[in-house]
Every structure is written in C-alpha cells, then in structure tokens.
Design a protein around this motif. Structure first.
Motif, mmCIF file in Angstrom:
data_model
loop_
_atom_site.group_PDB
_atom_site.id
_atom_site.type_symbol
_atom_site.label_atom_id
_atom_site.label_comp_id
_atom_site.label_asym_id
_atom_site.label_seq_id
_atom_site.Cartn_x
_atom_site.Cartn_y
_atom_site.Cartn_z
ATOM 1 N N GLY A 28 1.036 -12.303 -39.428
ATOM 2 C CA GLY A 28 -0.021 -11.577 -39.718
ATOM 3 C C GLY A 28 -1.138 -11.677 -38.653
ATOM 4 N N THR A 29 -1.270 -9.978 -38.477
ATOM 5 C CA THR A 29 -2.463 -9.928 -36.959
ATOM 6 C C THR A 29 -3.595 -10.216 -37.314
ATOM 7 O OG1 THR A 29 -2.810 -7.399 -37.900
ATOM 8 C CG2 THR A 29 -0.735 -7.721 -36.843
ATOM 9 N N GLY A 30 -4.299 -10.590 -38.444
ATOM 10 C CA GLY A 30 -5.596 -11.591 -38.817
ATOM 11 C C GLY A 30 -6.385 -10.563 -38.601
ATOM 12 N N THR A 31 -6.702 -8.959 -38.759
ATOM 13 C CA THR A 31 -7.838 -8.245 -38.165
ATOM 14 C C THR A 31 -8.523 -8.197 -39.262
ATOM 15 O OG1 THR A 31 -6.901 -7.133 -40.588
ATOM 16 C CG2 THR A 31 -5.898 -5.700 -38.390
ATOM 17 N N ARG A 32 -9.149 -9.491 -40.368
ATOM 18 C CA ARG A 32 -10.255 -9.187 -41.058
ATOM 19 C C ARG A 32 -11.015 -10.678 -39.934
ATOM 20 N NH1 ARG A 32 -7.783 -9.797 -45.978
ATOM 21 N NH2 ARG A 32 -8.554 -7.794 -47.200
ATOM 22 N N LEU A 33 -9.803 -11.129 -38.835
ATOM 23 C CA LEU A 33 -10.356 -12.405 -37.973
ATOM 24 C C LEU A 33 -10.976 -11.405 -36.913
ATOM 25 C CD1 LEU A 33 -8.421 -15.429 -39.534
ATOM 26 C CD2 LEU A 33 -10.318 -14.602 -39.806
ATOM 27 N N PHE A 34 -11.161 -11.101 -36.656
ATOM 28 C CA PHE A 34 -11.508 -9.919 -35.532
ATOM 29 C C PHE A 34 -12.759 -10.970 -34.724
ATOM 30 C CE2 PHE A 34 -13.620 -6.958 -32.846
ATOM 31 C CZ PHE A 34 -12.736 -6.965 -31.820
ATOM 32 N N PRO A 35 -12.678 -11.328 -33.368
ATOM 33 C CA PRO A 35 -12.135 -11.084 -32.355
ATOM 34 C C PRO A 35 -11.139 -12.549 -31.689
ATOM 35 C CG PRO A 35 -14.176 -11.944 -31.823
ATOM 36 C CD PRO A 35 -14.513 -11.709 -33.446
#
Length: 427
Positions: free
Chosen positions: A11-18
């Motif tokens: 998972g790229t973890g978009t919700r954990l940006f940045p």
C-alpha cells in the motif's frame, strides 16, 4: 499449517501523506519498529513458518534489506512484487499461482495481539467461506462536566451487521458507499429478524478465506477490493438462490440432517453454502495505521501494551551510553518516551511523551512533547515541537515553533519558522 499467510504490504498509504512521500507505508516505524515486522511476528507467534509478502517495485529493495539484515524472526518470507496501482483483490489474483489452500490475509498496516488460531477456530467451527476480524467498540470516555465531546479523528466508518450471537456476519458496508440509507436483503431479515447493526466496530483487515474464493476472483475481475467489494459480495450472497462462480458442489454424504431453517434451505442447493463469520475482538490491542491520527497514536499505544502479546520488543533506554551519560539523559527524557540508539540532547532541553528514532540530535533549550520523530532528525537550539510527526533526515533550524505538523523526509524547517497544522514535504 492448514492455512497459508499473505501480508499485503504494498500500500502506498495516501491517507498518511506526507509521511509516505518517498517511503512505503509498511516500512514506516511504529515505536521505532517498521510496521511489516508486527505482522510477521504475529504470524510467527501463531505457528506460521512461511508467509507471502506482497510489495511494490519501489519498495522491494528497502524491504528486502530490512527482512534479510535487520528483522529478527524465523518465518520464511516469499516477497512478491506487484504493480502499485493494483487494489487488494487484484493483488490476490496476481499471486494466485502461489496460493494452494485456505489462506489468511493480513493488512500491512495492522498491529494486534490477537492469536490467529482464535480467528481460525471461528472459521473451522462454522465451515466459513470467509471470516473477518472486527475490533469491538472502544469504551466511551465521558468528557468532564461542561466540556465538549472529543472529536474522533481518523475514523473510517463501517456499518457492521451481526446475528444475535455476534458470530455470523450479515452486513459489512463502508459508510462512504451508503448514499442515503443502508439496505438489507429481505431473505436475510427473514432468517435473522434480530440482526444488530452498528458503526462502532473496526474492520481490522484481517481475513481468512476458503481456497475456492480464488476461483471466484478469477471469474469476476470486476471485484478489485477485498474490503469494499469482495466481502460485501460474499455477505450478500449468503442468502442468494443463485450460485456464484467457483462455488464448490456439495457432497451430500458429508452432511447430517440439521434443524436450522436456513441450513435446511441450503440442503436443497447443489453447491456448498456461502457462510461469512466474524470474530469480535474485545479487550486486546487492535489498531490500523490508516490515518495520520491513528498512526501517531499507535506509536504511543504499542509500548504501553508491551507484555500483553503485542509483538514489540522493548530495548533498554540509552543502551549505548555509559552510567554517567544515562543519569544525565534520564533527567531530560521522560520515562514514558521511547528513544533509539545514537541519541544526543543539549542543555536545558526536555522530551516528554514522545518516540525518538535512532541517531537523532537535539540541541539546547529544546522542548519536545507528544511527538513522533523518525531516524536521523536534527533539531537545533531554542525550538519547541508539540504534537507533530517528523520523518527521517528532517532538519529543524534554530528558534522554530512547530505544532501539530507532519514533516516529510529530509524536510528543512527554516530558522525562526512558526508552523501549525501543516503537512510539508521537500520540493
């Protein structure tokens, strides 16, 4: 082992940006230990000797080096590289040749102290098609008189429907997919008129599937997500008269007469029934790094649950320091902190309720409270940092005040900056 294990760690973890800008989510540290380590320890503790770990091309080198050189465990990892654009069900299709029997799927952002065999018992006893781990509702904490209820940050809302025994899963829908009202099938309501529906349980993204579900996925490429498509599809099909692709034919000689009306109806079908069940896990630790808020809270919660089967290894504070150095550091660093090796701190500085990574340098007259600081971070003199997450190799110059911020890797905070509620990455 009767099950295979699959860890979805791509998972790229978009919700954990940045925080995930340039870092794969499964390698983010929680209490100074990468997330992927928690799932592997969980599986190993439950008797698994091998695990399939899916990741992306961008992350495979970093993860491979960690698993081969740093991770302490005996479980054998078969690392499979998949396209980072694939959804979770697509990933299972991509590794279908490696799955040979009933299998466990664990999300790469889950930390829990549940034992896999507890979930497996529910699966076996009910001859389930799929079994889902649900975290029970957290105890409500009443605010002080006159205070407003605390806002629940980072919550991912689901509607969960269970039978009166809280075993059979009758509904699992993301609130985001419910436009106006939640619709329950008439057949299901006839069989279970006392279904209870709640939005206070967490789908832990920890599942057990019967092997034939792989045939279903192969026949239905439109199903791309395990959570939002595959599970709801199977739940709804429990009360459908039409078989689904891959559904096994029954062997009538293996079944005894049963009194349950729903099972009696199942006996008239040529296929084995679809059964979806759940284990509601109360009392233990179960959390996912699926938002910035939950990620930060996990860093503080995991050390508190050490000794309660949470797979986290406590290390001696300042193990690389001599007795005199330790005595000085303990005056500046609170006992509720986790601090990595190679740490240094200047005069008149203090750290409270925080997690500090390896080889961090803290200057003079610095105050850090309720923060998560990754490896190789430098904070210069006269800075105050509160409620923030600072990623590896970031640099905070002198006279800065940073509050409730998230700073990506290698970010440089200019001298004298006053930052609040910012998400910042290197240009």
């Amino acid at each position: 082992m009767e099950f295979q294990a699959v860890v979805l760690a791509g998972g790229t973890g978009t919700r954990l940006f940045p925080l995930t800008e340039g870092v794969v989510k499964s390698m983010l540290p929680v209490a100074n230990t990468p997330l992927i380590s928690y799932q592997l320890h969980l599986l190993e503790r439950s008797g698994f000797k091998e695990a399939i770990v899916t990741t992306t091309q961008a992350a495979c080198t970093e993860m491979g080096e960690y698993l081969s050189q740093v991770h302490k465990g005996s479980i054998v990892v078969d690392m499979c590289v998949v396209d980072e654009e694939l959804e979770t069900a697509d990933v299972l299709r991509a590794i279908k040749d490696k799955i040979k029997k009933d299998f466990v799927v664990v999300s790469g952002d889950l930390i829990t102290d549940v034992f896999v065999h507890h979930l497996a018992d529910v699966h076996r006893i009910n001859d389930a098609t799929c079994t889902v781990l649900l975290r029970g509702p957290k105890p409500e904490v009443k605010p002080p008189a006159g205070a407003k209820p605390a806002k629940v940050e980072g919550a991912v809302l689901d509607y969960v429907g269970l039978d009166p025994k809280q075993s059979q899963l009758l509904c699992l829908e993301s609130a985001a997919d419910v436009e106006e009202k939640l619709v329950l099938s008439r057949k299901m309501l006839m069989a279970h008129p006392n279904v209870s529906v709640t939005n206070k349980m967490l789908d832990a993204h920890f599942y057990i599937f019967s092997y034939w579900v792989m045939d279903l996925l192969e026949a239905m490429p439109s199903i791309t997500s395990i959570k939002t498509e595959l599970i709801p599809f199977l739940v709804k099909k429990q009360y459908s008269s039409k078989p689904v692709p891959g559904q096994p034919l029954r062997n009538t000689e293996q079944f005894d007469d049963e009194e349950d009306d729903a099972d009696a109806e199942d006996k008239d079908k040529p296929t084995l029934p679809i059964r979806c069940h759940a284990l509601v896990y109360d009392g233990g630790f179960c959390s996912r790094a699926d938002s910035l808020h939950t990620y930060k809270e996990m860093n503080f919660d995991v050390p508190r649950h050490h000794g309660h089967s949470v797979p986290w290894t406590a290390t001696s504070s300042f193990a690389d320091k001599d007795a005199e150095e330790k005595k000085a550091l303990f005056k500046k660093v609170g006992s509720d902190c986790v601090v990595g090796e190679g740490f240094s701190i200047g005069d008149k500085s203090s750290i409270k309720k925080s997690v500090i990574g390896k080889h961090c340098k803290i200057g003079n007259n610095v105050k850090i409270v309720n923060c998560v600081v990754h490896n190789h971070v430098t904070v210069e003199d006269n800075c105050t940092i509160t409620g923030s997450v600072i990623c590896s190799n970031a640099y905070v110059n002198e006279d800065c005040n940073v509050t409730a911020c998230h700073l990506g890797i290698k970010y440089n905070v200019e001298e004298g900056s006053q930052l609040k509620n910012e998400n910042l990455v290197l240009d």
